[in-house]
Every structure is written in C-alpha cells, then in structure tokens.
Design a protein around this motif. Sequence first.
Motif, PDB file in Angstrom:
ATOM      1  N   ALA B   3       0.835  -1.206   0.000  1.00  0.00           N
ATOM      2  CA  ALA B   3       0.000   0.000   0.000  1.00  0.00           C
ATOM      3  C   ALA B   3       0.869   1.256   0.000  1.00  0.00           C
ATOM      4  O   ALA B   3       0.530   2.259  -0.629  1.00  0.00           O
ATOM      5  CB  ALA B   3      -0.906  -0.013   1.223  1.00  0.00           C
ATOM      6  N   ARG B   6       2.117   1.823  -3.474  1.00  0.00           N
ATOM      7  CA  ARG B   6       0.997   2.308  -4.304  1.00  0.00           C
ATOM      8  C   ARG B   6       0.704   3.780  -4.003  1.00  0.00           C
ATOM      9  O   ARG B   6       0.415   4.561  -4.903  1.00  0.00           O
ATOM     10  CB  ARG B   6      -0.259   1.463  -4.042  1.00  0.00           C
ATOM     11  N   LYS B   9       3.236   5.887  -5.730  1.00  0.00           N
ATOM     12  CA  LYS B   9       2.938   5.938  -7.174  1.00  0.00           C
ATOM     13  C   LYS B   9       1.728   6.830  -7.447  1.00  0.00           C
ATOM     14  O   LYS B   9       1.702   7.586  -8.419  1.00  0.00           O
ATOM     15  CB  LYS B   9       2.654   4.524  -7.704  1.00  0.00           C
ATOM     16  N   ASN B  10       0.745   6.725  -6.569  1.00  0.00           N
ATOM     17  CA  ASN B  10      -0.476   7.525  -6.754  1.00  0.00           C
ATOM     18  C   ASN B  10      -0.205   9.020  -6.706  1.00  0.00           C
ATOM     19  O   ASN B  10      -0.919   9.810  -7.312  1.00  0.00           O
ATOM     20  CB  ASN B  10      -1.504   7.175  -5.671  1.00  0.00           C
ATOM     21  N   ARG B  13       0.092  10.379 -10.185  1.00  0.00           N
ATOM     22  CA  ARG B  13      -0.894  10.028 -11.210  1.00  0.00           C
ATOM     23  C   ARG B  13      -1.250  11.227 -12.061  1.00  0.00           C
ATOM     24  O   ARG B  13      -1.477  11.115 -13.249  1.00  0.00           O
ATOM     25  CB  ARG B  13      -2.155   9.474 -10.538  1.00  0.00           C
TER      26      ARG B  13
END
Lengths: 224, 473
Positions: B3, B6, B9-10, B13
């Motif tokens: 998590a 992620r 990375k988010n 976006r």
Amino acid sequence: MLTVENLEKSFTTPAGDVHAVDDVSFVANTGEMVAIVGPSGSGKSTLLSLLGLLDAPDSGSIEIDGRELGNLSSSERTKFRAHDVGFVFQGFNLIPNLTAQENVELVLEFADWPKDERADRAEEMLEMVGFTPEMAKRRPSRLSGGEQQRVAIARAFATQPPLILADEPTGSLDKKTGQKIVQLLRAAASAQNATVLVVTHDDRVAEQADRRFEIEDGKLSEVG
Amino acid sequence: MSALVRGVKNAFRNMVRSVGIIVILGLVIALAISMAIARSAVDQKINDVRASTGNTISVSPAGFFGFQGGGTPLTTAEMQKLAQIPNVTSVRQSLQERLSTSDTSLKSSITPGSLGQQFGGGGNGGFGGFGGQSSSSGSTQTFTIPVTFTGTNAPGYALVGGANGGGTEKLTQGSTFAPTSSDDVAVVGKNLASANRLSVGSTFTAWGATIKVIGIYDAGSTFADDGVLMPLSTVQTLANASGQVTSATVVVNSVDNVATVTNQVKAELGSKADVTSTQQIVENQLAPLNSVKTISTYTLIGSVIAAGLILLLSMLMIVRERRREIGVLKAIGAPNKTVVGQFVSESLTFTVLGSILGLIVGIVLSNPITNALVSSNTNSTSTGFAGPGGGFVRPGGFSGGGGGNFMPPSGGGGFRFGGFHSFSNTLTQVHAAASWSTLLVAFVIAIVIAVIGSTVAVANVVRVRPAEVLRSE
C-alpha cells in the motif's frame, strides 16, 4: 453452493420505504452459472451487494458451502470478499495507474497470497483470459473495453473464490465482445468450479446461463 | 506492491497537479523553515547579548549624577547589607571626591580648552562645578579642572577607566593596594603623573596628608588617566566622609539572577538609591529583537497550519475524486487500514517532497528574511533607541550645569558610554544559519503537516462504503 433464504432489504426514501430485495430465496450450485435479469431499479444490484457482503440484509440468510455469512463482523466480511468472492463490474473498475498484471496481483495481496507466488498466479490468470506477457504490462488506458473486462475476469478468478458476482459484465461492450466475455466467464467458472451469478438485462447473456431468474420490485422468480 | 508503494505511485498520477501541490507546499514550508531559522538566530543573539552584558547592578544615591547631581551618600553599612543578599558575590564600593589646587598639590593634566571655556563658565559653578575653581568676568573665564580622587575597595575594575570612556585600568608601573587597605597610598593616572612629575615612590598632598604613589595606571582615555585611585577607607577618613559611598557595583553570581537581585537591592535601599542593572537597559534595547522573535514564531505557526490546510484540501480533493476507486478496493477485499495507508503514504510523499523543496528554499532565504525582519524592526525603533542614550548623558546638564566630569550614576561600567551605540549596531548583525536543529524542526513541521493533511482524507476514506460502487454502475 450458494443458498439464499428469505433475504430482505429495504431503503427509506422521501417517497416512503422501498423494498429493494423482498423475501428472496434461491440456491445456486457449485460450477453453475445463474443469470438474474430485470429492468433498472428492480433490485438486481442491491441483491448482488447483499450476496457480496457489500451491504447487510435486513433479514434472511446467505450461506456458502454451508457457512452462514449473515453474522460476520466487518473485518470478517472484508476477509470474505478477499478470499471467497470475485467481482466483475460493468465499468471494469480496474485501478488506472496499475498494469494489468498489477491489477490482478492486487487481489492476491488482499487475499494474503504468498508474495513469491503472486506474479506467477497473475500471469497464469491473464494467460487464461488470452493476455500475452506484453499485454499484461499495459495499463488500463492502453487496453480496449473487452481487454479490460478480461483483466477484470482474471482478477475475479485469481483467488479461486467459490462465488463470482458479475454485474452487467457486457453492459459496456459491443455484442461480439460481450459474447466472448460471457463464454469466458462460463469457461472460468467451470474450470475453477465456482458459482457464477450474472446480473443482466441482456437476454442474450441470460440465455447462456444454466438457470435464469427474473427480479421485479425486489421479488425473485425462476423463469428457466 | 505494498500500500505504501501504491501511495507513492499515486502521488504522481496527475503530474501537473502533483507538481503544483508540492511547489505550493514547498514554498509555505520554506517560509516556515525560514521563520524557524530566523527565530533560532534571533534567540541566539538575544542570549548572547544577555550573556555579554554582565552580571552587575549599579547603585548610586538617588539624584546623584556625577558631580552635577545631589542626593545623600550611601553608607558602607548599607553596602554590607547588600552583600548579604543571596546570589550577590561582592559589592564594589567607591567614594569620589574632586579636589582643587587648594586641597591637593596635584594639578590636572587637562587644560580647559575652548570647550572648557564654553561649558565651564556658562553656569553656576561652571565646569569646575563641584570642586573646581571658576571665575566669570565678562567674556574671559579662567578656571582649573579639579583632580578626581576615587576611593575604592575594588581597584582594577574600570572604576575610573570604564566610567570615562576608557577600559580597565592597567598598571604600568608599581603595584596596587589591597581592597581593605587604609594606607595613605595612591595609584595615579599616567597623564596626571606625567603632568605632576610623579613616579612610583613620589609623594603628593591631599586633604593635608602626604600620599605615597605606589603605582601608575593607564586606562586608555585622557580624562580617565587624570585621576587618582586610593583605598576606600583612606579617602573616607581624609575627606571626613566616614562610612560614605557615592557609588557601588553589586556583582551577581549569574545573569539569570540579576533581575531578582535588582529587586531585592531596590527593596533594601528604597527611594534613597537609584538602582540600575545593565540587564534592564539591555532588555529595553532587545525589545526589537524580541518583536522579531514573536513575529517569526507566529509566522512559523501560521505557515505550518497553512501548509497543513493546503495538504488537507488537496487530499480531500483527491479522495473525493477517487471515491469510486476506494469503493472498488474495499469491494475486492482491501481492509480499511490498507486503503488508509495508501492515502497516508500519498500524503506523506507530497509532504516529504514539499519539505525537501521547502528546506532548500528556506535555508537559502533564511538569512535575507532574517536580516530584513531585524532591520525593519530595529529601524522602526531607532529613534527611541537614540533617545535614552542621549538622555543618559544629559546634554542639557552638560551645557548648563557645567559638570565637566559627566560621570554616570554608577561610576562604573564602560558599557554606559559609547557602549550603547556599538551595542545597538551589533543588534542588527544577526546571522541566520541552518543546523541539525533546523533539520529537526523541518522534520517536526513535516510530521505536523502530514498529520493535519491526512486526517480528513483518512476520515473520508473510512466513510466510503463499497456498495456505492455497484450503485453508481
């Protein structure tokens, strides 16, 4: 085997109480594909929410392979969804910044699959739905609707759940692609011995199911 | 992929939005860090100034101002009581007398000059004032400058030099006397010694007694080097001023205790003495720096809150935008803690990158910002700053009263003369520099911002129900 008995769910609206699911009972056998058809607002999606433990029923019981699910705690419901249910949505609902492979690995992470087995399992599932290794590296934005739905199917079956819930799986696809997706669902269900429940308003999809139910005003009746 | 990964990375976006958030966050954090550095630098300066202002309290008879003012002399007995006050390490006492040529064989080394003519003859008493000789006959005035005799129990503490623009008296010949001595001995200023052809072993007369020169001092100023230092009890006896003291310096064991001891000295002596600590004067002069400290503290707090709000609103927007995705994650089995962790990680990514940017910009800007803050504050108070300095020397008394020897009330402490001016100049010389503590502050700021920024996002994530995903299909 999925056993549903006297399931009820109502909502209070400004216009009064609405019985979205009204005394629903049915049985779906392992490896069987069951279609539930009905017009918009008939209670299809609410029934699917109850079966996937996304929502709690007002009364009634849901059993999978003899296990009662009605009295699970919130964290047990989450665990159940991770291990025992696969979802296929109309809008695919893949995570946009993850590749196809990562989208499939995601559910394996939630289901606590061993880290070193996740990549292989995801590759295997994507291969099952016809993805090449190169396609597996693509993000959803670089996949067609049909391809995205295939990834969603791979994701749904990845954890080998006994129950697959598909909400209008062909709703966003053209006729030919939709046909292939339904065939894929059938094949996967039979290969993994899972019960597949497809909610649809498309008769052509329903015709391919082993059994067919109609829902109207929250009441379910078997029609074939 | 965990998590946390992620979440990182988010954060990228939407690159344009992410860069925007990080830059805005970075600038606000830069302001916060600049303020933290400025606050620290100013605080350090204040502490340095406080530490360097000494730990002494000046005591003089009320109304006494060199040889111009009045007042009733203090007494040795009173000084002994002051020595009993807790945290007082010593009390340096002095008794000053100015002797004209009728009372001493010494002649001042200082010629009145045109200023002496101007100031000395202008008032009642003229330059000679207290003990000098003055005459006023039309426009031609002649007088001789009296010689200042200082009786002290603490020779060598700038009693003469410090009070008259010089430094601590340096013994250039001979020796000095013991603090408790009552001998008829003296240490003479080098100019006075030269003018009167005195050397170690010479004698002169004062109050009718023969005084032996045991040393020659150099205090670094013409006026200071025109004096005579003698044992306190000798001067008290010869001047028929037994037990009298015209000034004292109370030495306190620590700068931190000066304020308390000052109050105790005031309570002990009441209205009969003027009690002034260097610390009090310094505190007045430090007021602008304290203002800067207050401003920087409030700005620091405001910046941290602003940064937290920026992150909070950004995360709120992001969570609302991804409501459906959150529902999907929960529907496919993600526990709340995993989804929350993902968003906290995203929030932390913004915070860390914003903090790095803020740290760099903040360190670069801290010195100019600190200097601007200090300059604007000290400039705005510079008028008031000059006032007390000028008033202290009493220019009016200087011209009208005719006191040539413009002795400060304490008679001690070079700080009082010219010290103010140079001290005020150094107030603006604050150097802001980053240190490990700056990094620690930046880290704490980042944590506070991340916590503020994540809280609402977390609450919103937890509230999303997975069933909403199916309803919105």
